[in-house]
Write an enzyme that holds these catalytic residues in place. Structure first.
Site, PDB file in Angstrom:
ATOM      1  N   SER A  41      33.184  46.430  33.645  1.00 26.18           N
ATOM      2  CA  SER A  41      31.916  47.146  33.715  1.00 26.18           C
ATOM      3  C   SER A  41      31.640  47.880  32.404  1.00 26.18           C
ATOM      4  CB  SER A  41      31.947  48.163  34.854  1.00 26.18           C
ATOM      5  OG  SER A  41      32.120  47.519  36.092  1.00 26.18           O
ATOM      6  N   HIS A  92      41.400  39.182  43.702  1.00 24.17           N
ATOM      7  CA  HIS A  92      41.715  37.886  44.310  1.00 24.17           C
ATOM      8  C   HIS A  92      41.990  36.769  43.299  1.00 24.17           C
ATOM      9  CE1 HIS A  92      37.218  36.525  44.762  1.00 24.17           C
ATOM     10  NE2 HIS A  92      37.473  37.020  43.583  1.00 24.17           N
TER      11      HIS A  92
HETATM   12  N1  SAH Z   1      36.285  47.605  37.975  1.00 26.49           N
HETATM   13  C1  SAH Z   1      36.436  46.306  37.370  1.00 26.49           C
HETATM   14  C2  SAH Z   1      35.314  45.399  37.851  1.00 26.49           C
HETATM   15  C3  SAH Z   1      35.607  43.940  37.716  1.00 26.49           C
HETATM   16  S1  SAH Z   1      34.274  42.877  38.287  1.00 26.49           S
HETATM   17  C4  SAH Z   1      36.391  46.454  35.852  1.00 26.49           C
HETATM   18  O1  SAH Z   1      35.634  47.291  35.358  1.00 26.49           O
HETATM   19  O2  SAH Z   1      37.101  45.709  35.147  1.00 26.49           O
HETATM   20  C5  SAH Z   1      34.687  42.725  40.010  1.00 26.49           C
HETATM   21  C6  SAH Z   1      35.969  42.029  40.335  1.00 26.49           C
HETATM   22  O3  SAH Z   1      36.012  41.833  41.743  1.00 26.49           O
HETATM   23  C7  SAH Z   1      36.161  40.645  39.724  1.00 26.49           C
HETATM   24  O4  SAH Z   1      37.323  40.667  38.934  1.00 26.49           O
HETATM   25  C8  SAH Z   1      36.314  39.702  40.916  1.00 26.49           C
HETATM   26  O5  SAH Z   1      37.267  38.679  40.682  1.00 26.49           O
HETATM   27  C9  SAH Z   1      36.768  40.665  42.002  1.00 26.49           C
HETATM   28  N2  SAH Z   1      36.499  40.252  43.378  1.00 26.49           N
HETATM   29  C10 SAH Z   1      35.371  39.691  43.878  1.00 26.49           C
HETATM   30  N3  SAH Z   1      35.523  39.463  45.206  1.00 26.49           N
HETATM   31  C11 SAH Z   1      36.778  39.885  45.539  1.00 26.49           C
HETATM   32  C12 SAH Z   1      37.507  39.907  46.760  1.00 26.49           C
HETATM   33  N4  SAH Z   1      37.008  39.441  47.898  1.00 26.49           N
HETATM   34  N5  SAH Z   1      38.758  40.406  46.743  1.00 26.49           N
HETATM   35  C13 SAH Z   1      39.306  40.881  45.591  1.00 26.49           C
HETATM   36  N6  SAH Z   1      38.662  40.875  44.409  1.00 26.49           N
HETATM   37  C14 SAH Z   1      37.402  40.396  44.382  1.00 26.49           C
END
Ligand code: SAH
Length: 247
Positions: A41, A92
């Site tokens: 983000s 995941h």
């Molecule tokens: N706070 C993180 C945001 C990453 S984007 C940062 O700033 O780096 C959101 C993340 O959610 C992605 O990496 C994606 O792979 C993960 N995601 C999406 N659906 C998911 C699920 N059902 N379970 C676990 N992770 C998930």
């Protein structure tokens, strides 16, 4: 864009250098792709999240970081709750978990020692009941409805922050405060844009779909890492059988 409200959030952001968490433009206030259709983000979003959760991120608190991605906020949370605290990161995509561990090791490996941060490869929509209830639950991917399973893992007195709304549509950050009597007070906050909280196959399908859009580039010999990822990766087995701890 925006300002940081609390000195504590400011100090934590200054202590957590984004260059360990993204290979591209670490100091641009814009989300950056980190592979596998995930992104770190923007800095203002991280600032906003830490401000919103500041009161609850006290020494010794227990935190669940759903969709931990780059591991940036996981580290910030760990710094805020201190050595007596505990942060569970759920992601995941196994490769992203490995990447986030490498990121944190390059930032400060002591955040991982002693189990202050633990990562699990599994479906974040199910939370992580073994370490529940949590003082703080942060979700870094959007959902149309607040997942009830996650809410049930929040402590009375605890706070959850998550983006609510359809992918590609209008989404708002929401803050959910669980009262001592179990009722929940919802505060709608700023407008945001997050990738969806979904299953791994759907996240990979989005990769295939977006590659169809770049058909033109493909014929010009343009290949992305994600393409190889889609082509060579076996389809994932059922989550229950693959949830595993990564250290
Ligand atoms: N706070 C993180 C945001 C990453 S984007 C940062 O700033 O780096 C959101 C993340 O959610 C992605 O990496 C994606 O792979 C993960 N995601 C999406 N659906 C998911 C699920 N059902 N379970 C676990 N992770 C998930």
């Amino acid at each position: 864009m925006g300002t940081i409200k609390t000195e504590r959030a400011f100090n934590i952001l200054m202590a957590t250098n984004r260059r360990h968490y993204t290979k591209t433009n670490p100091y641009q206030d814009w989300p950056q792709n980190i592979g596998y259709r995930s992104r770190i983000s923007a800095a203002h979003l991280h600032a906003y999240s830490l401000d919103a959760l500041n009161d609850k991120l006290i020494e010794g608190a227990t935190v669940l970081d759903v969709g931990s991605g780059s591991g940036y906020l996981t580290s910030c949370f760990a710094r805020m709750v201190g050595p007596a605290g505990r942060v569970i990161g759920i992601e995941h995509i196994p490769e992203l978990v490995e990447q986030s561990i490498a990121n944190i090791n390059s930032d400060d490996p002591t955040l991982l020692t002693g189990g202050r941060i633990q990562f699990f490869v599994s479906d974040g929509r199910l939370g992580y009941p073994a370490a529940a209830p949590y003082d703080v639950i942060y979700v870094g991917a959007s959902t149309v409805e607040v997942p009830k399973t996650l809410l049930s893992q929040l402590k009375p007195g605890g706070r959850m922050v998550l983006p609510v709304g359809k992918y590609g549509d209008i989404q708002y950050y929401e803050q959910l405060d669980k009262q001592e009597d179990g009722t929940v007070v919802i505060k709608k906050m700023m407008r945001v844009q997050f990738i969806p909280l979904t299953d791994e196959a759907a996240q990979m399908q989005r990769i295939t779909w977006s590659l169809k859009l770049s058909h033109h580039h493909w014929h010009q010999g343009f290949r992305t890492r994600d393409f190889f990822f889609v082509r060579h990766r076996p389809s994932p087995p059922h989550y229950a059988s693959r949830a595993r701890l990564v250290t």
